[in-house]
Design a protein around this motif. Structure first.
Motif, PDB file in Angstrom:
ATOM      1  N   ALA A 178     -10.472   2.868  -1.418  1.00 39.71           N
ATOM      2  CA  ALA A 178     -11.457   2.615  -2.477  1.00 39.71           C
ATOM      3  C   ALA A 178     -12.345   1.446  -2.079  1.00 39.71           C
ATOM      4  O   ALA A 178     -12.123   0.311  -2.510  1.00 39.71           O
ATOM      5  N   PRO A 179     -13.358   1.694  -1.243  1.00 50.48           N
ATOM      6  CA  PRO A 179     -14.253   0.600  -0.845  1.00 50.48           C
ATOM      7  C   PRO A 179     -14.948  -0.002  -2.060  1.00 50.48           C
ATOM      8  O   PRO A 179     -15.190   0.679  -3.066  1.00 50.48           O
ATOM      9  N   GLY A 180     -15.273  -1.286  -1.972  1.00 49.18           N
ATOM     10  CA  GLY A 180     -15.972  -1.923  -3.080  1.00 49.18           C
ATOM     11  C   GLY A 180     -15.946  -3.433  -2.955  1.00 49.18           C
ATOM     12  O   GLY A 180     -15.560  -3.993  -1.935  1.00 49.18           O
ATOM     13  N   VAL A 181     -16.398  -4.082  -4.037  1.00 47.72           N
ATOM     14  CA  VAL A 181     -16.398  -5.541  -4.133  1.00 47.72           C
ATOM     15  C   VAL A 181     -15.281  -5.933  -5.094  1.00 47.72           C
ATOM     16  O   VAL A 181     -15.221  -5.427  -6.215  1.00 47.72           O
ATOM     17  N   PHE A 182     -14.410  -6.842  -4.649  1.00 48.75           N
ATOM     18  CA  PHE A 182     -13.231  -7.191  -5.428  1.00 48.75           C
ATOM     19  C   PHE A 182     -13.133  -8.703  -5.588  1.00 48.75           C
ATOM     20  O   PHE A 182     -13.376  -9.450  -4.637  1.00 48.75           O
ATOM     21  N   PRO A 183     -12.773  -9.168  -6.786  1.00 43.01           N
ATOM     22  CA  PRO A 183     -12.585 -10.608  -6.977  1.00 43.01           C
ATOM     23  C   PRO A 183     -11.317 -11.078  -6.276  1.00 43.01           C
ATOM     24  O   PRO A 183     -10.359 -10.320  -6.111  1.00 43.01           O
ATOM     25  N   ILE A 184     -11.347 -12.319  -5.823  1.00 37.32           N
ATOM     26  CA  ILE A 184     -10.137 -12.914  -5.252  1.00 37.32           C
ATOM     27  C   ILE A 184      -9.281 -13.399  -6.419  1.00 37.32           C
ATOM     28  O   ILE A 184      -9.563 -14.423  -7.038  1.00 37.32           O
ATOM     29  N   GLU A 185      -8.243 -12.637  -6.702  1.00 34.68           N
ATOM     30  CA  GLU A 185      -7.344 -12.971  -7.797  1.00 34.68           C
ATOM     31  C   GLU A 185      -6.022 -13.474  -7.221  1.00 34.68           C
ATOM     32  O   GLU A 185      -5.806 -13.447  -6.005  1.00 34.68           O
ATOM     33  N   ARG A 189      -5.159 -12.900  -2.641  1.00 32.15           N
ATOM     34  CA  ARG A 189      -5.775 -14.046  -1.976  1.00 32.15           C
ATOM     35  C   ARG A 189      -5.773 -13.917  -0.454  1.00 32.15           C
ATOM     36  O   ARG A 189      -6.451 -14.660   0.225  1.00 32.15           O
ATOM     37  N   THR A 190      -4.984 -12.982   0.093  1.00 30.78           N
ATOM     38  CA  THR A 190      -4.883 -12.848   1.544  1.00 30.78           C
ATOM     39  C   THR A 190      -5.401 -11.485   1.998  1.00 30.78           C
ATOM     40  O   THR A 190      -5.567 -10.556   1.189  1.00 30.78           O
ATOM     41  N   LEU A 191      -5.609 -11.365   3.301  1.00 29.38           N
ATOM     42  CA  LEU A 191      -6.232 -10.176   3.871  1.00 29.38           C
ATOM     43  C   LEU A 191      -5.430  -8.904   3.586  1.00 29.38           C
ATOM     44  O   LEU A 191      -5.982  -7.898   3.121  1.00 29.38           O
ATOM     45  N   GLY A 192      -4.139  -8.930   3.867  1.00 30.93           N
ATOM     46  CA  GLY A 192      -3.323  -7.740   3.659  1.00 30.93           C
ATOM     47  C   GLY A 192      -3.290  -7.299   2.214  1.00 30.93           C
ATOM     48  O   GLY A 192      -3.368  -6.102   1.912  1.00 30.93           O
ATOM     49  N   ALA A 193      -3.169  -8.259   1.296  1.00 34.14           N
ATOM     50  CA  ALA A 193      -3.124  -7.927  -0.124  1.00 34.14           C
ATOM     51  C   ALA A 193      -4.449  -7.336  -0.604  1.00 34.14           C
ATOM     52  O   ALA A 193      -4.471  -6.407  -1.413  1.00 34.14           O
ATOM     53  N   MET A 194      -5.570  -7.867  -0.080  1.00 37.27           N
ATOM     54  CA  MET A 194      -6.873  -7.346  -0.493  1.00 37.27           C
ATOM     55  C   MET A 194      -7.081  -5.924   0.004  1.00 37.27           C
ATOM     56  O   MET A 194      -7.660  -5.080  -0.700  1.00 37.27           O
ATOM     57  N   LEU A 195      -6.609  -5.624   1.220  1.00 38.32           N
ATOM     58  CA  LEU A 195      -6.725  -4.254   1.721  1.00 38.32           C
ATOM     59  C   LEU A 195      -5.898  -3.297   0.871  1.00 38.32           C
ATOM     60  O   LEU A 195      -6.315  -2.160   0.612  1.00 38.32           O
ATOM     61  N   VAL A 234      -4.542 -13.778   6.881  1.00 38.46           N
ATOM     62  CA  VAL A 234      -5.205 -15.031   6.547  1.00 38.46           C
ATOM     63  C   VAL A 234      -5.702 -15.060   5.111  1.00 38.46           C
ATOM     64  O   VAL A 234      -5.875 -14.021   4.458  1.00 38.46           O
ATOM     65  N   ALA A 235      -5.936 -16.286   4.635  1.00 39.71           N
ATOM     66  CA  ALA A 235      -6.512 -16.473   3.306  1.00 39.71           C
ATOM     67  C   ALA A 235      -7.981 -16.086   3.313  1.00 39.71           C
ATOM     68  O   ALA A 235      -8.701 -16.304   4.293  1.00 39.71           O
ATOM     69  N   LEU A 236      -8.426 -15.499   2.230  1.00 40.05           N
ATOM     70  CA  LEU A 236      -9.811 -15.053   2.108  1.00 40.05           C
ATOM     71  C   LEU A 236     -10.670 -16.133   1.467  1.00 40.05           C
ATOM     72  O   LEU A 236     -10.183 -17.050   0.811  1.00 40.05           O
ATOM     73  N   ARG A 237     -11.981 -15.980   1.672  1.00 39.01           N
ATOM     74  CA  ARG A 237     -12.963 -16.894   1.109  1.00 39.01           C
ATOM     75  C   ARG A 237     -14.056 -16.098   0.402  1.00 39.01           C
ATOM     76  O   ARG A 237     -14.308 -14.929   0.742  1.00 39.01           O
ATOM     77  N   ASP A 238     -14.680 -16.742  -0.542  1.00 39.52           N
ATOM     78  CA  ASP A 238     -15.767 -16.093  -1.275  1.00 39.52           C
ATOM     79  C   ASP A 238     -16.845 -15.600  -0.303  1.00 39.52           C
ATOM     80  O   ASP A 238     -17.288 -16.336   0.577  1.00 39.52           O
TER      81      ASP A 238
END
Length: 381
Positions: A178-185, A189-195, A234-238
């Motif tokens: 599901a490609p898209g823009v996601f808030p860092i919640e 907060r990390t790369l694997g979790a965001m994927l 790694v940790a993500l950034r805005d």
């Protein structure tokens, strides 16, 4: 007289056919071993031909190494409620006096709505001055304001809330569910979790590459390394941009194999024996197992190590030879790594050309008989 004429005509036709076969050559899939060796540096050619052994295998076993710079690896985890420029905040200030700095007479609090974070990341609060808001959480901004007001009014209490603005977010594109823009919640907060939040990787994980773009900096990492090497998660950034793609490496297979094509890598690493198997193996009725060649432009450092020389300049044309009939030939082919843009070529066995020559001649006997008959008939007339 007619018999002699017929024999002469038949012989002449055979000579003509043999000459045509010799002059024009027979169909084949490519050069034979003798012709490849003729192109070696040792014979005034421009390629180094090297037999594969354990030393050569170790020197050439180079696989693409993706990684992330210290800027990515050392970035700390940010809060899910981090404020950024452009956000709008709402402030409520409580004062424990009847006539406070901000609170009107008869009231115990004042509300400052729509306090916007400027382009430099600051807000302005009366009597507290400019406060750094961007990069901080609302709770941290509350503390900063309270410390500034505490010297001017007793025991001030401050509430900070975000009224507008999405906070920190990242974009995820490519081979995810599901490609898209996601808030860092907090959970992402990390790369694997965001994927995982973006639906997970939907392409083969063995060849999935994750690219992170942060401002002017870009890093790549194998998806599987996020789990085998936790430091890459790694940790993500805005504003981070994540792209998931299949590995684009491939190699070419030619000659006496099951297919002749450009073949994509199916794993991070692939050996010569796996490459042969991937295209259906050797053609048992055509292939010469002593003539398996890998053509490659080898970087200078590796070429010098393979050849034991120090006088080479620039990339070198290398031809690696694998003999599968040797006692350890299969082991060497199993250990020899195929790399991007390699050409794997399998020569035809020598007897195949003889078979083709015989087939060309015997298949033409009907033509010979026809020519001879025609000649005999002409002689009879």
């Amino acid at each position: 007289m007619k018999i002699a004429t017929s024999r002469w005509a038949r012989l002449a036709a055979l000579v003509v056919l043999a000459g045509l076969v010799s002059a024009c050559g027979l169909p084949r899939s490519g050069p034979n071993k003798r012709e490849i060796y003729a192109g070696s540096v040792q014979r005034q050619g421009d390629a180094f031909i090297v037999s594969v052994n354990s030393r050569v295998t170790r020197a050439t076993s180079v696989v693409p190494s993706y990684g992330l710079t210290a800027g990515f690896l050392n970035a700390g985890v940010i809060g899910s409620d981090t404020i950024r420029p452009g956000d709008t905040l709402g402030l409520t200030v409580y004062e424990n006096v009847d006539d406070g700095l901000l609170v009107g007479e008869g009231m115990n609090s004042t509300i400052l709505d729509e306090v916007q974070v400027d382009a430099e990341g600051f807000i302005y609060v009366p009597y507290a001055g400019r406060i750094r808001a961007a990069g901080n959480s609302p709770d941290r901004v509350r503390t900063l304001i309270t410390e500034r007001l505490d010297t001017q009014t007793p025991d001030p209490q401050v509430l900070v809330r975000r009224l507008a603005g999405d906070g920190a977010s990242v974009s995820v594109a490519g081979g995810v569910g599901a490609p898209g823009v996601f808030p860092i919640e907090r959970p992402t907060r990390t790369l694997g979790a965001m994927l995982a939040r973006a639906g997970g990787v939907v392409i083969p994980t063995e060849i999935a590459v994750v690219t992170i773009t942060r401002g002017a900096h870009t890093g790549k990492v194998w998806f599987q390394d996020l789990y085998s090497e936790p430091r890459y998660d790694v940790a993500l950034r805005d504003g981070d941009r994540l792209l998931v793609q299949e590995d684009t490496r491939d190699f070419t297979v030619l000659g006496a194999t099951g297919t002749q094509n450009r073949v994509p890598f199916e794993n991070q690493t692939i050996s010569a024996i796996e490459a042969i198997a991937q295209v259906g193996g050797l053609q048992t009725n055509l292939a010469d197992p002593t003539g398996v060649f890998v053509f490659r432009n080898e970087p200078q450092e590796i070429a010098q190590q393979v050849l034991g020389r120090t006088d080479l300049i620039g990339p070198q044309r290398m031809v690696y030879v694998l003999d599968l009939t040797e006692p350890n030939g299969i082991f060497e082919a199993r250990d020899f790594a195929i790399r991007d843009d390699d050409t794997l070529y399998v020569t035809e066995a020598p007897f195949v050309q003889w078979q083709k020559t015989l087939a060309a001649l015997t298949g033409s006997l009907g033509t010979v008989d026809s020519v001879a008959s025609t000649a005999a008939a002409a002689g009879g007339n």
